[in-house]
Design a protein around this motif. Structure first.
Motif, PDB file in Angstrom:
ATOM      1  N   ARG A  36       0.860  -1.201   0.000  1.00 22.75           N
ATOM      2  CA  ARG A  36       0.000   0.000   0.000  1.00 22.75           C
ATOM      3  C   ARG A  36       0.887   1.239   0.000  1.00 22.75           C
ATOM      4  O   ARG A  36       0.934   1.979   0.991  1.00 22.75           O
ATOM      5  N   PRO A  37       1.585   1.475  -1.107  1.00 22.30           N
ATOM      6  CA  PRO A  37       2.539   2.592  -1.122  1.00 22.30           C
ATOM      7  C   PRO A  37       1.863   3.959  -1.043  1.00 22.30           C
ATOM      8  O   PRO A  37       2.521   4.957  -0.786  1.00 22.30           O
ATOM      9  N   ASP A  38       0.539   3.994  -1.270  1.00 22.80           N
ATOM     10  CA  ASP A  38      -0.154   5.289  -1.271  1.00 22.80           C
ATOM     11  C   ASP A  38      -0.615   5.715   0.114  1.00 22.80           C
ATOM     12  O   ASP A  38      -1.267   6.741   0.258  1.00 22.80           O
ATOM     13  N   THR A  58      -4.276   8.470   6.364  1.00 19.11           N
ATOM     14  CA  THR A  58      -4.911   7.193   6.050  1.00 19.11           C
ATOM     15  C   THR A  58      -5.397   6.545   7.349  1.00 19.11           C
ATOM     16  O   THR A  58      -4.614   6.361   8.285  1.00 19.11           O
ATOM     17  N   PRO A  59      -6.677   6.199   7.410  1.00 19.76           N
ATOM     18  CA  PRO A  59      -7.188   5.640   8.669  1.00 19.76           C
ATOM     19  C   PRO A  59      -6.461   4.348   9.066  1.00 19.76           C
ATOM     20  O   PRO A  59      -6.111   3.538   8.211  1.00 19.76           O
ATOM     21  N   LEU A  60      -6.228   4.203  10.336  1.00 18.84           N
ATOM     22  CA  LEU A  60      -5.646   2.967  10.877  1.00 18.84           C
ATOM     23  C   LEU A  60      -6.740   2.234  11.635  1.00 18.84           C
ATOM     24  O   LEU A  60      -6.659   2.027  12.850  1.00 18.84           O
ATOM     25  N   GLY A 105     -12.363   5.724  13.563  1.00 17.04           N
ATOM     26  CA  GLY A 105     -10.954   5.389  13.392  1.00 17.04           C
ATOM     27  C   GLY A 105     -10.280   6.185  12.291  1.00 17.04           C
ATOM     28  O   GLY A 105      -9.252   5.779  11.761  1.00 17.04           O
ATOM     29  N   GLN A 106     -10.864   7.320  11.947  1.00 14.07           N
ATOM     30  CA  GLN A 106     -10.241   8.204  10.954  1.00 14.07           C
ATOM     31  C   GLN A 106      -9.545   9.355  11.671  1.00 14.07           C
ATOM     32  O   GLN A 106      -9.933   9.744  12.759  1.00 14.07           O
TER      33      GLN A 106
END
Lengths: 672, 672
Positions: A536-538, A543-545, B77-78
């Motif tokens: 997932r290089p983007d 980005t949500p975790l 989770g965002q």
């Protein structure tokens, strides 16, 4: 872990087997003490448990007593009196000296703990050793037929290495004060003694600077620590015998600095806070005196704020691109006979080290700072390999090992545990240069929510490697036998590793209910090493975790138990208990696809799990067929299907890997 | 609840049934809004979600926006941007006026929430109404095929009652600031608006007094709030649109006061902090002017500290024993023509009310204060029954209902929900005197650890009863259909009700592993009403709250589902799904004795469960036989054994009751 183990296999079976193992290990210590001899009987820790203090008065000692009372209250669920008593205490904490405001790098951390049925005592030079002793005492308390108690024991203990750190990266994702203090609590519980606070990087400058306020004002999205908060954290750590070493990574990893001060860079701005992960071009300009004037003032401010004698200046991953592209820098290099950008960085490091030294501190840097001709008092922290520590020692530098202790790479605990900080074949007399090591929590994929899932209990394994005598840390299965109980203890000491795992799984499951993802969740682990970045290089800072991969532990305890059962079955095909356990787990995993099927379009968090669930079902089917073939001695009917399932299971997707794949592969290979 | 439901019955079965129910209810609102009309489409709440503020600037409004962002971050989770944006926001919060420093008792809490696929808006008079609106908005956010979103909707909402409180007793067991603030967060999430802070009682005086410092110094074991902390809590609550009403219970319930100031009592000291539970003799002496001089100074100090216009003076449970035993008091009563101690208390209340009024506040007291001839502006809080509110209203007093809302008595949610604050047959025109109600958390058996298990989600049910239009709160099954999702939401808003339940069960299970107690834990509930006191009258303040009874919710969701399945089976003996569900649960419960057997001597926490486990196994066996009899129409083979199991199950021991007993009893009765 017990709850999950239970869920996956039959209740009766697992309650018995996991239960007994836990019972045998219930007073599990981690790190193991250097010397321990058992006494007779036990000391009850009931509601009348009290602590007394002896020796010179020391506020740090008072906090240590309070910390122990709090921890025992949380562990036992009893209301214990918080204030030390004058006499007749259950446990006496005795010091011979008063600790300094903050612990020193070569602090005497030794302690003696004696427990008899009539009382207990911990003695140490100062409150720092007492902190180590109470960590042991708290782990020793277990519930037995007479209630909460500590077995009679005498322990003489001291650390193998003086530097036992945890790097917390608060730049890539900010961690609030509550997370930092909780991390300090848990470090104390496993005798880690250095919080390496990675405060500045491309993605954020996280500490207030009164001298250069645009550093935090423009470089942090508002997520920074005030200087008062920093002082509070340092005090909090010192009370627990823990040092705080700040890192200001330079000349690379400085994009966030450049948002407010673009003139520091070798290329014109404007700059914005970096949102991506990786190595980037921006770097401080090492050719201008103004850069060093800026750094002198910043180092002056920050060395005053952070009392530790060590000051980390980073120095890693400078790609030199800005310097190569700048005619001015190129001219400077030519004029000064610098053959490449590494040489230019060495010059920069030398000058910054001099600034740090002028402010009375020792500099620490990552591997790369050895490229120059550094003064001997610079400490090298190795993130690339153990060999560079040896190289550093040969050059006269003290060293700290981090390369095998990156907790964010989702290695199993045993892989961290197998790595020793002492380089092989180090010439005699140089051992003292190996100060210890640091577990690292780089935060590309860590948030305040899942931080504990990534840190605990695996950081305890690194802590043991750094504290306990070398010959006590060679047995990986013995370590695992204690790990579940240690994880229990850490949860009562405040770790959210289980609570967060369960809450995050509930979010992932959403409308499906957690049962729909539970069996999948136990068969998988996050991709290891840097394979998440590859897949997932983007991914960026925002980005949500919140996905399954973010919610699960680095290591599946159920998968590990499954692997052991598989090995028993292969070794003894007539072992019906092993066969039952293997089948029971595989049958549960076989349901993964069916359970998720109704919800495959329900939410994006579930949609990405349809593929992994289907592959898990195929994998479980292959495993079941192979297990039966192994057990019965009859040939595996469809070996091609099994091999196909194994091949497809190599890449489940969703940044996951199948933790059970190696064991299922062994089963298929063993099948006649 | 889902996890537990899953554990007890078959995974496939429950994942499907609980899952679908949850899906249908996933945007569950509690309290239900007064008026809601659905629109078309939905508004995505993705990582780009932002908030804008409109109307006059107000720091409370800024906090409200931040609260919403925090809550949505936790739920989804965002990583959401915290700072309000100037334009183009996803959600705009608009106020027409600035809120006061603290909310007023008759605050305008109405709001309008409009959501379209293009954006959302909440409008209200001040930040108080905005706080109500964002609570609704946060509950509306759910995860669907396109990710997190809010359905298009228009809501016009306002409360039915202006006084919707939660009483937190911090005297019997102290609750630290973190627990208090978390409680405020969760109150905000369900639109409760009054924190009734029960600060002083026999077992502790919990607030710093600068005027009479021995009150907290000698009366609190060191567990008290500083005045700075009190101000912090008031500010924290005000930011969330919540009032803080302090209670200083007098003239009874004052033992902790008397430790430092024995001269206030009608019997000579010395006094020590009360460690037992119950009604005790010590009381302030109502016959001496010095008592009122003391109270005048204390009330002066405390009314300055607490800005709310209401001040609670307690007044409950005065047994009069000290007064009867004192010749001086008896002489005073005779001289003043007071026929009994109730009349003497009425005199006391009248004088204290005058002091409170002189300091500009309205007094509130419990039922008993009506015994005297009180000024009309005294508010009556009813803890005995709804009838006393009617009596109060007829006498011209405003009233607050608490009697049916004691959360510490472990009633099921439906029992609280069935009680309406408006007394029946109240003469027209008096409705306005019924201000609302308060859920109560008396803390004899509440600790910081299990507080949330007792409060949530059941306090949300009381909140709905007090907020939503009466005709919307009549349907108990419909309430339950939303309750699981509300509990999910509360967990993401910070409630530890599930995490604490699981951690405490792990402690109880100890060496046995949680699987050994899990099936028992789901079949039982704590004894209701005051039956725990009856079964264990020796419990004191330091008695640990670490047993199974302390760890489990007041109401077992699994037992409730079991009861519904039993009723389906009885109604339709051919309903094989119902039969399967009933049998599957009973078979799990049948294992209770076997699971615990190896550990019956392991720890005291487990030892007390051997009896309940054995009785549960017998009860489950009876249930299985009866279920088969019902399903097949064949007679129950051994009715005597079944009846014996039912009879023995009435008292399982360990302060537990079998939540499944009524349903199993119905099964046995229905068996041919």
């Amino acid at each position: 872990m017990r709850l999950k183990a239970l869920l996956v296999s039959g209740v009766t079976l697992m309650a018995a087997s996991v239960g007994s193992a836990a019972y045998a290990q219930q007073a599990a210590l981690m790190p193991l003490p250097a010397a321990m001899s058992a006494g007779t009987g036990q000391l009850l820790v009931d509601g009348g448990f009290t602590v007394a203090l002896a020796g010179p008065a020391d506020p740090h000692l008072t906090v240590a007593a309070h910390t122990l009372i709090q921890r025992l209250s949380a562990k036992t669920g009893q209301f214990l009196a918080g204030a030390p008593v004058a006499k007749g205490a259950t446990l006496t904490l005795t010091v011979t000296g008063v600790s300094a405001a903050v612990p020193a790098p070569q602090e005497d951390e030794a302690y003696t703990l004696t427990v008899t049925p009539k009382g207990a005592s911990i003695t140490a030079a100062t409150s720092v050793g007492i902190n180590r002793g109470i960590a042991t005492f708290a782990q020793l308390v277990t519930n037995g037929p007479q209630g909460w108690a500590v077995p009679a024991v005498t322990i003489h203990d001291q650390p193998r290495f003086p530097w036992r750190g945890l790097l917390l990266d608060v730049s890539r994702h900010f961690m609030p004060i509550a997370s930092v203090e909780r991390t300090i609590d848990l470090m104390q519980a496993v005798k880690l003694n250095v919080l390496h606070w990675h405060l500045a990087d491309n993605q954020g400058f996280r500490v207030e600077s009164k001298v250069f306020p645009k550093l935090h004002q423009l470089g942090s999205d508002g997520d920074f620590y005030t200087q008062d908060q920093v002082r509070q954290v340092i005090r909090y750590a010192a009370d627990r015998g823990i040092r705080v070493v700040p890192e200001f990574d330079m000349p690379g990893h400085t994009t966030a600095w450049l948002v407010g001060y673009p003139e520091l860079a070798s290329a014109p701005g404007p700059y914005t806070i970096e949102r991506h992960w990786g190595v980037f071009d921006p770097a401080l300009d090492p050719t201008r005196d103004s850069t060093y004037q800026f750094l002198d003032r910043l180092v002056s401010e920050m060395t005053a704020l952070f009392p530790d004698p060590y000051f980390h200046i980073g120095g890693d991953e400078v790609n030199g691109e800005q310097w190569k592209a700048s005619p001015a820098v190129q001219a400077y290099m030519k004029a000064h006979g610098l053959k490449d950008t590494a040489a230019l960085q060495a010059l920069f490091t030398t000058r910054v080290q001099a600034i740090v030294a002028r402010h009375g501190k020792h500099a620490i840097g990552w591997d790369e700072i050895m490229d120059g001709d550094m003064p001997k008092d610079v400490v090298v922290q190795s993130w690339r390999d153990t060999e560079s520590l040896k190289k550093a020692a040969l050059a006269g530098h003290a060293g700290i090992l981090s390369a095998p202790y990156y907790l964010d790479l989702s290695w199993p605990a045993g892989r961290h545990y197998a790595a020793d900080p002492m380089p092989e074949n180090l010439p005699a007399g140089l051992e003292g240069l190996i100060l210890g090591g640091e577990a690292c929590a780089w935060s590309e994929r860590l948030s305040p929510e899942n931080l504990d899932i990534r840190l605990w209990p695996r950081a305890a394994v690194v802590a043991e490697k750094l504290w306990s005598p070398k010959d006590m840390t060679a047995d990986i299965p013995a370590m695992y036998a204690r790990l579940d109980s240690v994880a229990d203890d850490l949860a009562f000491a405040g770790s959210r590793h289980r609570a967060a795992n369960e809450a995050m799984l509930a979010r992932v499951a959403g409308p499906a209910g957690v049962g729909a993802v539970w069996s999948l969740a136990q068969a998988v682990e996050p991709l290891k090493d840097y394979n998440r970045s590859t897949q997932r290089p983007d991914a960026v800072q925002s980005t949500p975790l919140n996905r399954l991969v973010d919610a699960i532990p680095a290591e599946s305890a159920v998968a590990r138990e499954f692997g052991l059962a598989v090995d028993r079955l292969i070794a003894q095909p007539g072992d019906t208990a092993a066969r039952t356990q293997v089948r029971s787990l595989l049958e549960r995993w076989q349901t993964a696809e069916t359970l998720l099927a109704p919800y495959r379009q329900a939410t994006p968090l579930l949609a990405e799990l349809a593929g992994p669930a289907a592959k898990l079902t195929r994998l479980a089917e292959a495993g079941l067929a192979a297990a039966d073939a192994v057990a019965t001695g009859k040939p595996l009917a469809d070996r091609a299907a099994a091999k196909k399932a194994l091949a497809e299971a190599v890449e489940p997707g969703a940044e996951l890997e199948f933790a059970i794949l190696p064991a299922v592969t062994r089963l298929v290979k063993a099948a006649p």
